[in-house]
Design a protein around this motif. Sequence first.
Motif, PDB file in Angstrom:
ATOM      1  N   ALA A 181       4.110   0.971  -5.735  1.00 14.28           N
ATOM      2  CA  ALA A 181       3.453  -0.170  -5.084  1.00 14.28           C
ATOM      3  C   ALA A 181       3.940  -1.489  -5.685  1.00 14.28           C
ATOM      4  O   ALA A 181       4.202  -2.453  -4.953  1.00 14.28           O
ATOM      5  N   THR A 211      -4.083   6.807  -3.013  1.00 16.58           N
ATOM      6  CA  THR A 211      -3.726   5.596  -2.275  1.00 16.58           C
ATOM      7  C   THR A 211      -3.884   4.413  -3.224  1.00 16.58           C
ATOM      8  O   THR A 211      -4.908   4.273  -3.889  1.00 16.58           O
ATOM      9  N   SER A 254      -3.380   0.190  -3.229  1.00 15.77           N
ATOM     10  CA  SER A 254      -3.128  -1.066  -2.522  1.00 15.77           C
ATOM     11  C   SER A 254      -3.194  -2.185  -3.557  1.00 15.77           C
ATOM     12  O   SER A 254      -4.156  -2.253  -4.333  1.00 15.77           O
ATOM     13  N   THR A 309       0.863  -1.178   0.000  1.00 18.47           N
ATOM     14  CA  THR A 309       0.000   0.000   0.000  1.00 18.47           C
ATOM     15  C   THR A 309       0.898   1.227   0.000  1.00 18.47           C
ATOM     16  O   THR A 309       1.821   1.326   0.820  1.00 18.47           O
TER      17      THR A 309
END
Length: 142
Positions: free
Chosen positions: A82, A21, A23, A10
Amino acid sequence: MTTRPSRIATVTRNTAETQITVSINLDGTGQGAIDTGVPFLDHMLDQIKRHGLIDMDITCNGDTHIDDHHSVEDVGITLGQAFKQAIGDKKGIVRYGHFYADLHEAVGIDPEASANQVGQVLQKGYTLHERLLRPAMVRVGS
């Protein structure tokens, strides 16, 4: 038997233009939600998620009222971070390949193919599709 570490990450990125964001779970099933504020980007990321079987949740609050480019750029940066974090020490990745995809009038080309080779093909009267994807070359217009 050795267990492989989870390939999950994340990453959050906050700039003056975007709050993002991401993830991901590289060993997922293609589940997740994507909301970047840019519909075409959402669609393309959904294709990676579903066909790559990567669980992916992406949220982006960007200044799309001005332009999409900050959101697109920063989502790409954050997604790359990520992936790098989730891959970790790269154990278990032993090879890579290349792929040609003929999609209507466009063709995906191996990055190692030089512009010179493509130029020579076109100068000889072959289409990229005929040169790269068919076993025998057929002259255009003959």
